[in-house]
Each structure stands twice: as structure tokens, then as C-alpha cells.
Design a protein around this motif. Sequence first.
Motif, PDB file in Angstrom:
ATOM      1  N   TRP A   1      14.082  -8.343   0.661  1.00  0.00           N
ATOM      2  CA  TRP A   1      13.118  -8.594  -0.426  1.00  0.00           C
ATOM      3  C   TRP A   1      13.206  -7.496  -1.477  1.00  0.00           C
ATOM      4  O   TRP A   1      13.242  -7.774  -2.682  1.00  0.00           O
ATOM      5  N   PHE A   2      13.246  -6.246  -1.015  1.00  0.00           N
ATOM      6  CA  PHE A   2      13.321  -5.118  -1.947  1.00  0.00           C
ATOM      7  C   PHE A   2      14.618  -5.141  -2.751  1.00  0.00           C
ATOM      8  O   PHE A   2      14.634  -4.850  -3.952  1.00  0.00           O
ATOM      9  N   MET A   3      15.721  -5.509  -2.127  1.00  0.00           N
ATOM     10  CA  MET A   3      17.016  -5.497  -2.794  1.00  0.00           C
ATOM     11  C   MET A   3      17.173  -6.640  -3.794  1.00  0.00           C
ATOM     12  O   MET A   3      17.907  -6.508  -4.775  1.00  0.00           O
ATOM     13  N   LYS A   4      16.491  -7.756  -3.567  1.00  0.00           N
ATOM     14  CA  LYS A   4      16.732  -8.941  -4.399  1.00  0.00           C
ATOM     15  C   LYS A   4      15.565  -9.306  -5.317  1.00  0.00           C
ATOM     16  O   LYS A   4      15.762  -9.528  -6.506  1.00  0.00           O
ATOM     17  N   VAL A   5      14.348  -9.398  -4.797  1.00  0.00           N
ATOM     18  CA  VAL A   5      13.222  -9.866  -5.618  1.00  0.00           C
ATOM     19  C   VAL A   5      11.960  -9.042  -5.323  1.00  0.00           C
ATOM     20  O   VAL A   5      10.970  -9.567  -4.799  1.00  0.00           O
TER      21      VAL A   5
END
Length: 541
Positions: free
Chosen positions: A417-421
Motif C-alpha cells: 500500500w505504501f509503495m503504490k497508493v
Amino acid sequence: MFNIFILSIFSIFIISPFGYLFIKKHSFINFAIQLIYGVIIVSFVALFLNFFFPLNLLINTLILIIPIYLIFKNYSYFMSKKFLLFVVFNGVIIFFLITNSTVYRPDAYLYHLPYIDTLNNEKIIFGLANLHFRFGHISIIQYFSAALNNYVLLDKGIIIANAIIPSAAIIYFVSTIYRDYKQENISLRFFYNFFIFIFIIYKMNRYGEYGNDAVSHFLFFIVISEALKFFEKKNVIFERLILISVFVILCKITMAFSIFIPLIFIKELKIRNILNYKVLLSFFLIFFWIIKNLIVSGCIIYPVSTLCFKSFEWVNIEQAKKVSIENEAWTKGWPDYKGEKSISQNDYLENFKWIKTWSNNHLKKVVEILVPYQLFIILISCLIFFMNKNMNMNNQLSQRRRLYLMLFMLLIFNIIWFMKVPVFRYGYSYIVSFIALFFSYLICRKINKTTDTTKKMFKFLFIFFISIFLTKNSLKFNYDDQVWPKMIIQKSESLQTIKLGDFNYKESHAECGFGHSICTHYKDLNLSSRKYKNYKVILKN
């Protein structure tokens, strides 16, 4: 104002019987699951019917024949005091959520309501995502909302629809906590449910903040809670986890990792689980959802350009690529970027250039929400340890490896989640579930039962948070004429009619809202249309 309560009760009565086909147990917890099943089945029916018909008032009213038949056939069940009390409690919760609230701004006016309006007036349209890219990644909740627009509820059903799963989830957690408390089953699952209940009251108590995201988060919390039954040496209903997990994904694609939770219990999977009608419904839901995506956008999952088919004449792969980059850039703080003006969104996303901008904006919001919640959980945990300081360490917590696996999976979900959105509303159930489960494990690892003082503390907090929910939602009551959230925000005369051959749509210079099918605020001069066997096709020139 009172009609909100009456129509909410009617909505529960017509949705729950669909879920009765899957579960017939007579308790508040099972009534809540039954209602969730009902939402899933109605959503599937609406999705399927829209391939051939618009979800107009007549079609949606005819759907009511099924619950009416089931109610008369099982009169003693649906007219029992316990079920009627469940319906009333749901009505009260929905009443408090909806009265004097607003719809989720700006998304509801930009594309939720316009898409529902389109479903009510048109059968499925090929290439609809060319008119508005957000129509390509819509939520199945819009289909459920469109199905509740019938001759009884009229467009008020659209408003009520988005409150039904939250009300069912609230009753699910309240009932589960109360049952375990009365039975003195103070377990890992009890603590998890209690900590989730606190977060719901703290942050998920306003209808105007729901949109498509909150529904998926409510359901994800339930998926984890149901999975934790295994650690109480109870049977995990594998097919229930699969069905609800699949529905979570169709509500919000950023919650796709929910499908991995049932796989923790793959060793317990039996052939009867695979052939179960809930699993079959899960399969058909995914199948028809993919077909819908292909028709609307030309992609299996929009806007993942690698999953788009060039052979479909209505597909717009360049737009899909652009939308994908824009979505990721916006979630990582692109609008707040104050650096060099010439940098592209692609460059902004590379080598973690976005971290500083995101930290100065989105991260602060995440911290503002999560720190008070986490501090409160730490305080409760410390009080429990203090009140139970003479207890022996609990060595009876079974299946620790699977618990560690669940915690590890939740951690991985958070990292992705942190890496993408990394926008809070896209993945907060991942974060909150990890926090709640981690602290639940710490407590259960240290104690094997709780003292009477601890139980009194839980009882006090339980009543306290229910009072907060009722108080916060009643404070917004102003007893004026506008008690329902507003859906229609502008007159038809203010919109421009655009003709694409036989296909007409409305163009708005602001948000469309409801009542102007088909409507978009995006202007694209390079569109055309044609018909294919009585189906409308929108093409990008």
C-alpha cells in the motif's frame, strides 16, 4: 425525518431474505452476516441484469418478488421478535448515519451518482470509460445502489444502500463483543473485535465519509474477525471468507490482498468447500465483473494497461497508461509538489522523489488519525496488564505459526500500500487490522484469563463508545427540510447536450450529481459512437 427510519427498515426487510438463502441461524451475529450476503446477492443480480436491461424502477421493483416470497414462506423466522429487533436496530443506525448528512464529496457527484444514474437508464455501454475514465474502475456498490432505486424507495434507496453494510458491520462487532463478554470468552478474537470497534466509533462514524472505500474496509475487518475463529478452535467457514473477500475486491480494487486471507486456511479446505454455492457465487461474481470491465473499458482490470486488449476497438490503452500514472502520482502527493516545475509525473514517481512531499502532507494526516488511536490501545493494553499482573503467561494460544503468518501478510499488505497508493482511505483497514491484531496477540500472550475489574473496564468502554457514536451523529440534527443527503446539485438547463451520432450525453462544467444521465464533466472532442446489435458503443477517435 421519520421516513428515513421507515425506509431503512423496509430496505433491511427486502435485502435480508436474499441472505437467508445462505444462512438461516437465529442470532444477531448471523443476521448481520445474512444481511451482508443479501447485499452481495442483490449486487450480483443487478450486475447480471444490466448486461441486458437498464436497472430502471420496474426491473428493480420486480426483484422484490423474491424477498416477498421468502418472507411469506418463512414467516415465523422473519416475524420473530429477535429478527424484528435486529431490523429496528439497523434502522436506528442507518437513521443516525443518514440524517442531515452529505454524500461523499467530491467523488459521489463526480462519478458515483452519475454512474448509478447511467445504470438506472441504460443497459451496459461498450467503451463507457472513454466518456469518463473513472467509469472504468467503478465499485460494485454502485450496482447495489442502483438496484435499490425502485417504486417503493425511489432514489432514496440510493442513499440508504451505502449505509447498509456499515450498519450490518456495526451490529456484527457489537453483537460479537457482547456475546463473548457474556460467555466470558475473552480471547484473541475478542480483543481484536474490541479494538476494531473502537476504531469504527472513532473514525468510521460519519456517512458523508464513506464513499466506496469505507464499505470495503468494514468488510475487511469482518474477514479478519471470521478468520480468527480458527484460533478459538472453531471451524473457519472457508467459503464465507472467500465470498466476502471477493466482494471486498469488487468494492475497491486496492483491497485486492483480502483474497489472501482465506489461503491461510488452505490445509483445511475440503472438496465440499470448493463445490459450495458461496464459492460458486464468488466465481460468477469475478467472471461477470471481468466481462463488465472488458465491455466498459476493454481491460480486465482498469487502468492496468497490460491487462487491456488492443483488439477491442473501444479500448484506449494510452488513456489507461495515463490514468494509472496519474492515480499513483496523486496518491503520492503530486498536487502538493513544490519542486522543479518541469518534472513529469513519471519522473516524480521514480527513485522515491515523492517521499518528501508525501511526508509533509499525507503522512501528517495518517499520523493525526492513527497516533491517538494507537495511544488509546496502548493505554488499554497497559491497564489490562496491570489488572492481570498476577496471571500466568498464556501458553494455550494455539496455532501461533498461522497467527504470525496473518500478521506477516498484513505487514506486507501495508508495505505494498505504501509503495503504490499511500493514501489513508485506500488501505487503512490493512494498517488498523495489523495494529489491532498485534496488540491483541501481545495481550493474549501474557494472560490466559481476565479479572472482574478488567471485565468491568470493557463493559464501561463498550457503553461509552456506543454513546459517543449516538451523540456524534445526533449533534448534526438540525430538523430542517434537507434531512436527506443531497444528490441533485444543478438543473438540467445548466448542462450542455452533446450528440455523438445516435448517442447523446450531458456535459457539465462542474460536478454532475444525480438526475442527468448520461453525464460527465470531462470534455473530449475526439469521441464518436455507433450501435452494435442494440448496444451503444463509445469510441475514441
